[in-house]
Design a protein around this motif. Structure first.
Motif, PDB file in Angstrom:
ATOM      1  N   LEU A 187      -8.726 -43.397 -10.628  1.00 30.11           N
ATOM      2  CA  LEU A 187      -9.823 -42.563 -11.113  1.00 30.11           C
ATOM      3  C   LEU A 187      -9.518 -41.093 -10.843  1.00 30.11           C
ATOM      4  CD1 LEU A 187     -12.759 -44.807  -9.885  1.00 30.11           C
ATOM      5  CD2 LEU A 187     -11.706 -44.748 -12.153  1.00 30.11           C
TER       6      LEU A 187
ATOM      7  N   ASN B 286     -11.682 -37.418 -19.355  1.00 29.55           N
ATOM      8  CA  ASN B 286     -11.988 -37.223 -17.935  1.00 29.55           C
ATOM      9  C   ASN B 286     -10.708 -37.117 -17.099  1.00 29.55           C
ATOM     10  OD1 ASN B 286     -15.123 -37.621 -17.404  1.00 29.55           O
ATOM     11  ND2 ASN B 286     -14.541 -39.043 -19.024  1.00 29.55           N
TER      12      ASN B 286
ATOM     13  N   SER C 245     -18.875 -49.294 -12.861  1.00 20.82           N
ATOM     14  CA  SER C 245     -19.072 -47.846 -12.769  1.00 20.82           C
ATOM     15  C   SER C 245     -19.122 -47.456 -11.301  1.00 20.82           C
ATOM     16  CB  SER C 245     -20.390 -47.442 -13.444  1.00 20.82           C
ATOM     17  OG  SER C 245     -20.451 -47.921 -14.768  1.00 20.82           O
TER      18      SER C 245
ATOM     19  N   LYS D 263      -6.008 -38.863 -14.984  1.00 22.35           N
ATOM     20  CA  LYS D 263      -6.156 -40.305 -14.831  1.00 22.35           C
ATOM     21  C   LYS D 263      -4.766 -40.938 -14.832  1.00 22.35           C
ATOM     22  CE  LYS D 263     -10.650 -40.906 -14.747  1.00 22.35           C
ATOM     23  NZ  LYS D 263     -10.866 -39.554 -14.198  1.00 22.35           N
TER      24      LYS D 263
ATOM     25  N   MET E 114     -12.511 -34.171 -15.630  1.00 24.30           N
ATOM     26  CA  MET E 114     -13.420 -35.125 -14.998  1.00 24.30           C
ATOM     27  C   MET E 114     -14.784 -34.530 -14.693  1.00 24.30           C
ATOM     28  SD  MET E 114     -12.661 -37.250 -11.550  1.00 24.30           S
ATOM     29  CE  MET E 114     -13.985 -38.030 -10.619  1.00 24.30           C
TER      30      MET E 114
ATOM     31  N   GLN F 252     -17.395 -42.653 -12.837  1.00 24.51           N
ATOM     32  CA  GLN F 252     -16.290 -43.053 -13.707  1.00 24.51           C
ATOM     33  C   GLN F 252     -16.388 -44.556 -13.928  1.00 24.51           C
ATOM     34  OE1 GLN F 252     -13.506 -40.098 -14.501  1.00 24.51           O
ATOM     35  NE2 GLN F 252     -15.710 -39.875 -14.592  1.00 24.51           N
TER      36      GLN F 252
END
Length: 796
Positions: free
Chosen positions: A356, A340, A206, A343, A455, A382
């Motif tokens: 990300l 999110n 993470s 990507k 995101m 993320q």
């Protein structure tokens, strides 16, 4: 105590990591008992580790978080048992070693080392004897205004370690060595967490970015890559989304064996793969190591149908490189990538790259969505899974693990465990007393909310009313988890055991911790606090600097964050709750709150609720130091206006029923901890005043006490006031006064959020319904329902 795991995947899973928060009644679990806890499969002790996340005021244990490894059968549910055994066997599947500036962690198949003051995530990594050099790991790399910032890992620490699971956290910064960008404030910071499970060949990583500058930051890109060798060259800036000429595209897993490194495929040397799923996984595969890539944009989300609740699962998104000659096998999966967006992932013969944030100029050419922009003080985390594997690992298994990462098995205990523990208010009814139509309506209410992809948006939703009123100046007005949506949803999960409600709560809390809290400001009245509902989540910048949003006590909550800590074991939620509490204490010292009655009931009422919750959690008297003062404010307010009235026009003071109910709810929470006859009398008098002066002849509560506002009200917060009257006096007439409002609120108007989609600003909005609707109504409805059923007031 039984622990349940529902049927989920068709294949057996072995030594699968499971985790759950378990509550205990006051006095029922001591530290000595805790040391003997175990989890059993029949009579066999399973590898497990436990940690205490909360205690009662008598120092007995209130919540634990348990992790354990278990075998799960395909297409079947499975039960386990929490027990105690003073002869339980030790299991050591994770080992941690500290050596000066470095920390190493290992299990039976994988080991890695991290080092302070370095520019690489790993100083070394080894999988089954295959060594990966520090130079094979690139990033996280942040590019801003065309400049690659230096990645500096300042310090690593062990966050959690046990027999089966460990977490190491690194804190660092993205440094502009030439000062060409003139980054203000404390610059751009990050944390990275590396989680390892015993016996597993993958790492859950993470990365959390913090904008600690004074102005907006729009990253050009934010990437991480694993190279096939230290001297391999990767093109980082662009996803190169156009795949090579000899790339096969296939859907589903029926013929995947054709692309495995197995007998009969000796000519296969290098394989690159990307996968993305909505229903079945769509693969792009090259048997010669050519570039394969996938990108997620708003337009792709708009153009495809997906019927799933996205907090639980949308699909998976991964890239893999397998090189037989180099002995290299790495599959990278981005967690909740669709939700999110934007990507991207890419694999070629030189490595695997996770975007990300893909190159925003490239995305702008493909999409009309606004770019990702971090305002001052904003953060966002993320996640991605690095799965190290042998070359003969079937592609099906890589896809399988990638999907399980997106939607892991979940262990849970029965609602009766929460009811008996009394860690939540009285919202539980045994099955034989439940009214099916009410239960159905509560479930529909929980499901009825927008899902906002993006995101910086996933886990929150805009309020159509606030937006239409123009509060955002033409922009969406985000609710910022108003009324503590996660707390309501965690309680809903506890009383039903329905898994998706846990996911709803968890996703919302993660967004809250990152986006809705101010992580950097030179203003102490902003630092650590929660933004009120506003545009751009933080109010947006003013000429690219600071934020226009505000913080007030009536919009700062902590109970959902404390729940998140108990249900996930993530201590950052606990720390965030303490930060919000500190912000509330500072706000209460400002002039706005010094004159009784001039701040609405919601202000001091919500402050009291927050401070009481923190006292219950920590037993630190710091949190109740201002509570006597708040109570005196209520008394002075009543004396000044003859009741809890609020100024409206220059020459009127009126009753605002739902605001008075908020105040009553907060006072009642305090009263349950610190009973007081004078406080009880004041609350009963306030409820009596509402019942006498704030209802229509037909038995509903009106909106506000002014001829121009005295329309039929539907705010369920008034039900909580009725419950308080009943709880304090035992007089059923208080419940009878709320029956019309209860029936109006549960008559079946909620039929799901739907799946209509539209692109607005930087989000794809799916469905309808602001999250605050459920957040506001759940506890009043459910507590009234529980009390009324037990008092035989809803039998008709």
């Amino acid at each position: 105590m039984k622990i349940h795991v529902d049927k989920l995947y068709k294949d057996d899973r072995y030594s699968e990591l499971l985790g759950l928060g378990i509550p205990f009644k006051k006095g029922s679990l001591s530290d000595r008992d805790f040391e003997c806890l175990c989890i059993k499969d029949d009579n066999r002790n399973l590898p497990a580790q436990f940690k205490i996340t909360s205690r009662w005021e008598d120092d007995s244990i209130r919540f634990i978080y348990a992790r354990f490894l278990a075998d799960l059968p395909g297409n079947k549910k499975k039960d386990f048992k929490l027990d105690n055994d003073n002869k339980k066997e030790s299991f050591q599947g994770i080992k941690v070693k500290r050596d000066g500036n470095s920390i190493s962690m290992q299990n039976d198949v994988l080991s890695f080392t991290v080092q302070n003051n370095s520019d690489r995530l790993f100083s070394g990594l080894c999988y089954l004897g295959q060594k990966y050099d520090a130079g094979q790991f690139e990033g996280p790399i942040l590019t801003v205004m065309g400049k690659h910032l230096a990645t500096v890992f300042d310090e690593f620490k062990v966050v959690e370690t046990g027999s089966i699971y460990g977490v190491i956290e690194g804190s660092g910064r993205f440094a502009d060595s030439t000062d060409a960008l003139s980054l203000s404030g404390e610059g751009l910071k990050f944390t990275v967490r590396i989680a390892m499970t015993a016996g597993k060949s993958y790492l859950d990583i993470s990365v959390r970015l913090f904008n600690c500058t004074e102005g907006d930051i729009r990253p050009d890109s934010w990437i991480f890559a694993v190279k096939s060798s230290a001297d391999a060259e990767l093109s980082f800036e662009k996803t190169e989304n156009v795949s090579g000429d000899n790339v096969i595209e296939t859907i589903g897993t029926k013929d995947l064996e054709e692309y495995d490194f197995s007998e009969g495929h000796e000519d296969l040397k290098v394989r690159t793969v990307t996968g993305r799923s909505n229903f079945k996984t769509q693969f792009k595969i090259s048997k010669t190591g050519e570039n394969v890539a996938n990108t997620i944009t708003a337009e792709k989300l708009l153009s495809e149908a997906n019927e799933q609740f996205a907090e639980v699962l949308y699909g998976t998104f991964f890239a893999d490189l397998t090189d037989k000659e180099k002995g290299f096998g790495v599959c990278a999966t981005v967690y909740q990538a669709f939700q999110n967006f934007p990507k991207a992932v890419k694999a070629d013969k030189n490595g695997v790259t996770v975007y990300l944030i893909p190159d925003q100029k490239e995305i702008a050419a493909l999409s009309k969505a606004d770019p990702v922009l971090f305002t001052s003080g904003m953060a966002r985390e993320q996640r991605f899974l690095l799965h190290f594997h042998e070359c003969d690992e079937p592609l099906y298994e890589l896809d399988n693990r990638s999907l399980i990462y997106q939607m892991p098995d979940v262990a849970y205990v029965d609602p009766e465990v929460f009811a008996e523990a009394k860690v939540f208010p009285d919202i539980f009814l045994p099955r034989e007393k439940q009214i099916d139509d009410v239960e159905i309506e509560l479930i529909d209410k929980a499901d009825t909310h927008t899902r906002c992809y993006g995101m910086l948006n996933f886990g929150d939703g805009p309020d159509p009313g606030y937006t239409d009123q123009g509060r955002g100046g033409g922009d969406l007005v985000w609710t910022n988890n108003e009324y503590d949506y996660p707390h309501a949803m965690f309680m809903m999960y506890a009383r039903t055991g329905i898994r998706r409600f846990l996911d709803y709560a968890r996703v919302a809390a993660m967004h809250w911790m990152d986006v809705d809290v101010c992580h950097y400001s030179q203003d102490p009245l902003l630092m650590g606090g929660q933004w009120e509902h506003t545009r751009k989540h933080t109010g947006g910048s003013v000429n690219g600097k600071g934020n226009a949003g505000v913080m007030v006590c009536s919009h700062e909550w902590v109970e959902g964050l404390l729940d998140y800590y108990h249900f996930t074991g993530d201590e950052r939620a606990y720390d965030t709750a303490l930060g919000i509490g500190d912000n509330v204490l500072r706000l209460l010292d400002t002039p706005m709150y010094q004159v009784a009655g001039e701040s609405s009931a919601r202000e001091t009422g919500w402050a009291l609720r927050t401070l009481t919750a923190l006292y219950i959690e920590t037993h630190d008297k710091k949190w109740i130091s201002k509570c006597d003062w708040i109570l005196s404010q209520f008394r002075s307010w009543k004396e000044r206006y003859g009741g809890w009235l609020s100024p409206y026009t220059d020459n009127t003071t009126i009753r605002v029923g739902f605001m008075i109910s908020v105040a009553l709810g907060s006072l009642m929470r305090y009263y349950r901890v610190f009973p007081d006859k004078e406080l009880k009398a004041m609350m009963v008098e306030a409820v009596d005043d509402l019942l006498e002066n704030a209802r229509t002849p037909q038995g509903l509560f009106y909106y506000k006490e002014l001829p121009s506002l005295r329309r039929n009200g539907k705010n369920t917060l008034l039900l909580e006031a009725c419950c308080i009257g009943y709880e304090l006096t035992g007089d059923p007439s208080y419940l009878e006064a709320g029956i019309k409002t209860f029936k109006k609120a549960t008559r079946g108007d909620d039929s799901g959020a739907g799946f209509a989609k539209k692109l607005t600003e930087d989000t794809v909005i799916v469905g309808k319904g602001a999250p605050k609707g459920f957040a506001q109504s759940f506890y009043p409805i459910t507590s009234f329902y529980t009390m009324a059923v037990n008092a035989n007031k809803l039998l008709d």
